[in-house]
Design a protein around this motif. Sequence first.
Motif, PDB file in Angstrom:
ATOM      1  N   HIS A 149       0.811  -1.211   0.000  1.00 44.93           N
ATOM      2  CA  HIS A 149       0.000   0.000   0.000  1.00 44.93           C
ATOM      3  C   HIS A 149       0.848   1.266   0.000  1.00 44.93           C
ATOM      4  O   HIS A 149       0.318   2.359   0.181  1.00 44.93           O
ATOM      5  N   ARG A 150       2.154   1.143  -0.210  1.00 43.08           N
ATOM      6  CA  ARG A 150       3.008   2.329  -0.175  1.00 43.08           C
ATOM      7  C   ARG A 150       2.715   3.252  -1.350  1.00 43.08           C
ATOM      8  O   ARG A 150       2.620   4.477  -1.182  1.00 43.08           O
ATOM      9  N   TYR A 151       2.582   2.708  -2.547  1.00 42.33           N
ATOM     10  CA  TYR A 151       2.454   3.531  -3.742  1.00 42.33           C
ATOM     11  C   TYR A 151       1.003   3.735  -4.165  1.00 42.33           C
ATOM     12  O   TYR A 151       0.748   4.306  -5.223  1.00 42.33           O
ATOM     13  N   GLY A 152       0.080   3.265  -3.388  1.00 44.41           N
ATOM     14  CA  GLY A 152      -1.332   3.327  -3.733  1.00 44.41           C
ATOM     15  C   GLY A 152      -1.949   1.946  -3.611  1.00 44.41           C
ATOM     16  O   GLY A 152      -1.440   1.067  -2.913  1.00 44.41           O
ATOM     17  N   ARG A 153      -3.049   1.731  -4.303  1.00 48.13           N
ATOM     18  CA  ARG A 153      -3.713   0.438  -4.254  1.00 48.13           C
ATOM     19  C   ARG A 153      -2.942  -0.575  -5.094  1.00 48.13           C
ATOM     20  O   ARG A 153      -2.428  -0.242  -6.167  1.00 48.13           O
ATOM     21  N   LEU A 154      -2.888  -1.810  -4.631  1.00 51.23           N
ATOM     22  CA  LEU A 154      -2.176  -2.861  -5.351  1.00 51.23           C
ATOM     23  C   LEU A 154      -3.046  -3.368  -6.495  1.00 51.23           C
ATOM     24  O   LEU A 154      -4.195  -3.768  -6.294  1.00 51.23           O
ATOM     25  N   ALA A 155      -2.475  -3.373  -7.713  1.00 45.39           N
ATOM     26  CA  ALA A 155      -3.221  -3.810  -8.897  1.00 45.39           C
ATOM     27  C   ALA A 155      -2.810  -5.199  -9.364  1.00 45.39           C
ATOM     28  O   ALA A 155      -3.396  -5.720 -10.312  1.00 45.39           O
TER      29      ALA A 155
END
Length: 749
Positions: free
Chosen positions: A141-147
Amino acid sequence: MTRSRDVLNLARRLLAIGRVAGRRAEAGGVRFLALLLATLFLAFGLASLVAVHAVYAGKEERRMARTPIAPDGALEHAPDATMWLVGADWLEGERRFSVVYLSPRHGDAPLPPGLERWPDPGQAVLSPALRKAGAGEDIDHRYGRLAGEIGEDGLDEPSEWLAYVRPRDDLKPDRFTDVVTGFGPPPGEYAGLEPGSGRLDDKPEWMFQAAVAGMLVLPAVALLVVAARTGSHARDRRSALVASLGGRRLDRTLIAVGEAGPPAALGALVGAVAIAAALLHDFHVPYTDYILSSSHLRPYGWAAELAPLAALLVVLAVVAMADLAPRRGASGTRPHRTSRRTWLPRLAVLCPLAVILAVRGPDLFPPASVTRTLTSWVGIAATVLTLPAAIGIITAKAGNLLARRGRTHGLPGTLIAGRRAGTHPGGTARLVTGVSIALIVFMQAVAWQALFGSQATEARKTLDRVGRGIVTVGARGEVSSTGMADFLARAHGTEGVLLTPPGFETNKFVTLYAGCAALTALHLPCPAQEARVDAMTSDPRLRELMRWTLHTDSTLLIRRTDDRRLAELAAPAGGGTTLALLRPDGKALSAPALKRLSYEVFPRGAAIRAPGENELIAGVPNRDQGRWSALLGMVGIAVLTMTAGLSAMAEFLRQGRALAPLSVLTGGLRVFRTSAAWSVLAPLALAGTAGTAVAAALAAPVTADGESSITGGLLLSTTGVVLVVSVLLWLWAFRIAVRQARTWHPGGD
């Protein structure tokens, strides 16, 4: 036809004679194991050379496949394009990895290999190894939502750390952002764009090849030479007999191959099975935390599987040449005079002087002087030449004392062992030469490699002193004062500090902007007007911050300010300003939490660093290479110790039949245990302990800021490897000697 059949039958009989002779030789078991291990280690060494090239070639091929292609003409001619920007991040105490920011410019924008679909704005796709390693820092979750995860075809190896991030507001064209129209340029048309990889952190291939050749292949060759001549006394007589009966060189070669064939073939078979397993499954290399990808090895599988065959052929060729080579004493009846080796005591006396020259001699010259380095090298070379002689003389002196004790107390085993040890100091010196040289070279390699990472060592000391009690915040991309104020407000429990270098606002001092809470936490006054303070008397966190960011410890000009003004000063890019955060209670900050917050507020997040952490991360590749050096060095030392031990065992067992009648005269088998200990265990144990101590002393002058890289754990490991191998070979020699004694019967001896 009949003649060909006769030739084949003769060849089979000669090979069978060799096999039987190998089983019945007095040191047959020792030679069997020595040849087996020599073939196995040589196969592993050659296969490792292939594996190193396969890994480097495979990684480069994968990286080229995901290398961006720039448009040929104007951007208007590239409607389907991807905006591309390569950044970097790291986990605590680990090496940097690439964070690639990408977004579709418009149209059907190309995706790099490993991605099946475009992530939504504010989403990230991570490599599996990065997710696993960063689980403790909530990397998902560091860079945003995991895709999702990056596919195997988009990674240069299974253990690669890589992240693809699509910013919330997408990338805008600027001087830092590239426009990409595809991936994987044709060979010879490299576009010059960075694919996002650790290529710059990789050491050159030739360095790894040299390490494998020096620490795996050369010790295996030394073991092969010893194995080829083990038990040579009886084989030399056999060769002379076969020659006198009219046997040709081919006949003697077939006998030698028949004797060495079974162990060499078994070693090659074991090596082939192990290599085949590495071709089918990924292999986790111990101690290095590296995963050897089977997908990289498969294209070179034919070369890897040829390594055991090549090792087998080399072993058989060396054995055949060793048996065919003329030997002094193999013919003729004239007795040979034994030399007293008067040169050995002289070399032994020079050993302490050589050590003193290597350790203290460089202190006589200026630090930057070439003479200083040459003095150290001369001392090390002299120690390498004289240390084996010193060990041989010490063993001989101890053997004489042991013989006196055995004579005084009526201990036949002790007497015989002492007389044998005291009579052959030259043999002991030759025995321990390889081990002592390997220890010295290994310690020197470790010391010099650590010296190259002296900046990282100093950074580690800084982290040990202040930890993460203060961290810098380097926002990426264009940041407004509103965004910076939002970040400072959401960083709960922290206070901001801003440092500006001299000249930023036409003053000659380093200026510190902070609120009263931050100034109080740093043990500084909170003046209504400007105040000057000696930076050397400030809080250690502030001193380390100035040392690693502004590289100065000059006078501080304190200016009290609020968060709004702090955000205005910190928002513009450039200018050399340094924004830092700290907790008023002095506790450590959570870098992962601040990094996650930065990606929620800033366009491309922020670099969150403790003082000196940037230099520490830069030294991680050197640390990882040190792990490889330590692993390969330990294996090489173990092989050389085994080489010396097997040589000593063969010499001990050659005399074993002469000791067999003593089991009747002494009424026990203790004589063999004592003799084996002084023939096999004592020289190697002395070489391991004394050699390690001397090697550590020689490496002591090679320090970074007065701190030696030769740790106690390293010394215990090297000594332990030598001692363990020595004890195992001693027990084996004792057991074989006892078996020989039990099968002895009086027969006119």
